[in-house]
Design a protein around this motif. Sequence first.
Motif, mmCIF file in Angstrom:
data_model
loop_
_atom_site.group_PDB
_atom_site.id
_atom_site.type_symbol
_atom_site.label_atom_id
_atom_site.label_comp_id
_atom_site.label_asym_id
_atom_site.label_seq_id
_atom_site.Cartn_x
_atom_site.Cartn_y
_atom_site.Cartn_z
ATOM 1 N N THR B 69 -1.841 -20.720 -11.468
ATOM 2 C CA THR B 69 -1.879 -19.536 -10.611
ATOM 3 C C THR B 69 -0.472 -19.036 -10.245
ATOM 4 O OG1 THR B 69 -2.044 -20.909 -8.628
ATOM 5 C CG2 THR B 69 -4.109 -20.078 -9.554
ATOM 6 N N LYS B 70 0.506 -19.895 -10.459
ATOM 7 C CA LYS B 70 1.872 -19.499 -10.085
ATOM 8 C C LYS B 70 2.279 -18.208 -10.781
ATOM 9 C CE LYS B 70 6.430 -21.256 -9.137
ATOM 10 N NZ LYS B 70 7.323 -22.407 -9.108
ATOM 11 N N GLU B 71 1.926 -18.149 -12.039
ATOM 12 C CA GLU B 71 2.227 -16.979 -12.859
ATOM 13 C C GLU B 71 1.693 -15.684 -12.212
ATOM 14 O OE1 GLU B 71 3.945 -17.289 -15.589
ATOM 15 O OE2 GLU B 71 3.785 -15.204 -16.323
ATOM 16 N N LEU B 72 0.542 -15.809 -11.566
ATOM 17 C CA LEU B 72 -0.116 -14.630 -10.983
ATOM 18 C C LEU B 72 0.691 -14.015 -9.841
ATOM 19 C CD1 LEU B 72 -3.737 -16.120 -10.788
ATOM 20 C CD2 LEU B 72 -2.890 -14.493 -12.465
ATOM 21 N N PHE B 73 1.511 -14.844 -9.213
ATOM 22 C CA PHE B 73 2.281 -14.366 -8.059
ATOM 23 C C PHE B 73 3.736 -14.059 -8.416
ATOM 24 C CE2 PHE B 73 -1.131 -17.028 -6.268
ATOM 25 C CZ PHE B 73 -1.724 -16.096 -5.431
ATOM 26 N N LYS B 74 3.992 -13.942 -9.704
ATOM 27 C CA LYS B 74 5.352 -13.670 -10.161
ATOM 28 C C LYS B 74 5.847 -12.331 -9.612
ATOM 29 C CE LYS B 74 7.536 -14.633 -14.512
ATOM 30 N NZ LYS B 74 7.298 -14.568 -15.976
ATOM 31 N N GLY B 75 4.961 -11.356 -9.622
ATOM 32 C CA GLY B 75 5.316 -10.014 -9.171
ATOM 33 C C GLY B 75 5.729 -9.954 -7.716
ATOM 34 N N VAL B 76 5.322 -10.948 -6.933
ATOM 35 C CA VAL B 76 5.706 -10.955 -5.520
ATOM 36 C C VAL B 76 6.704 -12.073 -5.241
ATOM 37 C CG1 VAL B 76 3.683 -9.763 -4.607
ATOM 38 C CG2 VAL B 76 3.572 -12.221 -4.985
ATOM 39 N N ASP B 77 7.419 -12.460 -6.319
ATOM 40 C CA ASP B 77 8.555 -13.376 -6.191
ATOM 41 C C ASP B 77 8.209 -14.702 -5.526
ATOM 42 O OD1 ASP B 77 11.147 -14.189 -6.526
ATOM 43 O OD2 ASP B 77 11.889 -13.225 -4.693
ATOM 44 N N ILE B 78 7.226 -15.387 -6.102
ATOM 45 C CA ILE B 78 6.853 -16.688 -5.533
ATOM 46 C C ILE B 78 7.967 -17.722 -5.704
ATOM 47 C CG2 ILE B 78 5.715 -17.582 -7.618
ATOM 48 C CD1 ILE B 78 3.574 -18.735 -5.586
ATOM 49 N N GLU B 79 8.918 -17.402 -6.597
ATOM 50 C CA GLU B 79 10.063 -18.308 -6.773
ATOM 51 C C GLU B 79 10.838 -18.478 -5.469
ATOM 52 O OE1 GLU B 79 10.801 -20.151 -9.270
ATOM 53 O OE2 GLU B 79 9.354 -19.339 -10.714
ATOM 54 N N HIS B 80 10.764 -17.448 -4.621
ATOM 55 C CA HIS B 80 11.446 -17.517 -3.327
ATOM 56 C C HIS B 80 10.430 -17.295 -2.206
ATOM 57 C CE1 HIS B 80 14.459 -16.097 -6.310
ATOM 58 N NE2 HIS B 80 15.167 -17.067 -5.748
ATOM 59 N N PRO B 81 9.691 -18.361 -1.895
ATOM 60 C CA PRO B 81 8.588 -18.204 -0.939
ATOM 61 C C PRO B 81 9.026 -17.738 0.451
ATOM 62 C CG PRO B 81 8.721 -20.465 -1.800
ATOM 63 C CD PRO B 81 9.853 -19.716 -2.390
ATOM 64 N N GLU B 82 10.289 -17.958 0.782
ATOM 65 C CA GLU B 82 10.761 -17.538 2.108
ATOM 66 C C GLU B 82 11.279 -16.104 2.075
ATOM 67 O OE1 GLU B 82 10.780 -19.501 4.867
ATOM 68 O OE2 GLU B 82 10.010 -21.295 3.859
ATOM 69 N N GLY B 83 11.387 -15.547 0.900
ATOM 70 C CA GLY B 83 11.963 -14.210 0.760
ATOM 71 C C GLY B 83 11.050 -13.097 1.230
ATOM 72 N N GLY B 84 11.616 -11.906 1.276
ATOM 73 C CA GLY B 84 10.887 -10.753 1.800
ATOM 74 C C GLY B 84 9.649 -10.396 1.004
ATOM 75 N N ALA B 85 9.772 -10.382 -0.313
ATOM 76 C CA ALA B 85 8.650 -9.941 -1.143
ATOM 77 C C ALA B 85 7.447 -10.860 -0.966
ATOM 78 C CB ALA B 85 9.079 -9.901 -2.614
ATOM 79 N N PHE B 86 7.699 -12.153 -1.008
ATOM 80 C CA PHE B 86 6.568 -13.080 -0.881
ATOM 81 C C PHE B 86 6.028 -13.094 0.550
ATOM 82 C CE2 PHE B 86 4.337 -17.225 -0.969
ATOM 83 C CZ PHE B 86 3.504 -16.974 -2.049
ATOM 84 N N SER B 87 6.920 -12.978 1.517
ATOM 85 C CA SER B 87 6.468 -12.941 2.917
ATOM 86 C C SER B 87 5.555 -11.743 3.143
ATOM 87 C CB SER B 87 7.655 -12.868 3.877
ATOM 88 O OG SER B 87 8.474 -13.998 3.730
ATOM 89 N N ALA B 88 5.954 -10.606 2.597
ATOM 90 C CA ALA B 88 5.126 -9.400 2.751
ATOM 91 C C ALA B 88 3.766 -9.609 2.092
ATOM 92 C CB ALA B 88 5.837 -8.194 2.138
ATOM 93 N N HIS B 89 3.781 -10.297 0.952
ATOM 94 C CA HIS B 89 2.516 -10.549 0.268
ATOM 95 C C HIS B 89 1.611 -11.462 1.102
ATOM 96 C CE1 HIS B 89 -0.238 -10.469 -3.024
ATOM 97 N NE2 HIS B 89 -0.345 -11.786 -2.982
ATOM 98 N N CYS B 90 2.228 -12.487 1.696
ATOM 99 C CA CYS B 90 1.471 -13.388 2.578
ATOM 100 C C CYS B 90 0.819 -12.584 3.699
ATOM 101 C CB CYS B 90 2.395 -14.441 3.179
ATOM 102 S SG CYS B 90 2.957 -15.637 1.970
ATOM 103 N N MET B 91 1.589 -11.666 4.248
ATOM 104 C CA MET B 91 1.093 -10.841 5.346
ATOM 105 C C MET B 91 -0.095 -9.996 4.876
ATOM 106 S SD MET B 91 1.569 -10.233 8.497
ATOM 107 C CE MET B 91 0.383 -9.156 9.276
#
Lengths: 167, 172
Positions: B69-91
């Motif tokens: 599933t990691k691949e699926l979250f590539k577009g929201v930068d799961i490589e940097h879970p603390e970053g803005g893109a992934f945080s926004a996705h979590c939200m």
Amino acid sequence: MQTLVVILLGVVGVVFADHHVTDYGECDELTRYKVKTQWNRAYSHGHDREDFAEAVWRAVFNIVPEARSIFKRVGGEDTGSGEFHAHALRVLAGYDIAITLLDQPEALKAALDHLHKQHEERKIPDHYFDAFRTALGHVLPAQVGRCFDKEAWRACFDVIAKGIRGH
Amino acid sequence: MFRLLVLTALVAFCAAKIGDGRDHCCSAQDRHIVQEQWNSIWHDTESSKVKVGFARLILLKLVALAPETKELFKGVDIEHPEGGAFSAHCMRIVSALDMIINMLDDPEALEAALEHLADQHKDRAGIKKEHFKKFGEILAGGLPRVLDDYNSLSWKSCFKGLFSQLAGHLSA
């Protein structure tokens, strides 16, 4: 010559910084907290939230009746329908994301970019955003009472609307 | 003995009905309990940190348990879970959960909202029904750890339907 260029660049830099302050200055950190707190109260839960959402959209359609046509696909003719409720709540959820993230600038930026992409192709005229702001300005005081801070809302709404519109 | 029989019959009936998202198993009382318990954690102004943090843990756990599933979250930068893109996705994910939970009392609106979310997930190649199942399990494991009051029966009965509808447009 070189000094002149440096000074000139410096001046331009200051002007840009100033511009940034006048644009976003009012929606500062404390204002953001205020807006977040008031939003939490207004957004509420369950049926209250649905009523809130419907009230906002009815106000929007009162101000710009022609905006209804954009929402044909999601039951815009009948703001009381389940289909439109779902849409109204989706939009408020997007707004909720932006407000909730007001204190996390990086995530806010990413969230606004995402919303911008979703709105871009729909070609929404600027005055529809103004209508949404006015609608919120009418409905929010009914939710949060006399503590509603109009200036704070206006300032922070503009930050969000700018992000979604992309200008 | 009779009661046991009735109970067994009820469970069987529930099991048969599960899937339409609003079967009688997720009763009015269940929905009410779920809403109240869920809403109890988001009152605080600081909830943005709590919301993002909670979803981040859930998604990272999903990725740990189902690495594909990691691949699926590539577009929201799961490589940097603390970053803005992934945080926004979590939200966004918490917000969607929040939206459907607060719609539980309005079946018509809920149906429309779930259909929309199901469509949004259909368009993303690689998402499978089993991922939703896993996500639901992780959520069910995580919620009691943040909620003081957690009625697992109510949550289970409501979420089974919700998640099967969310995954309803997926082919696998």
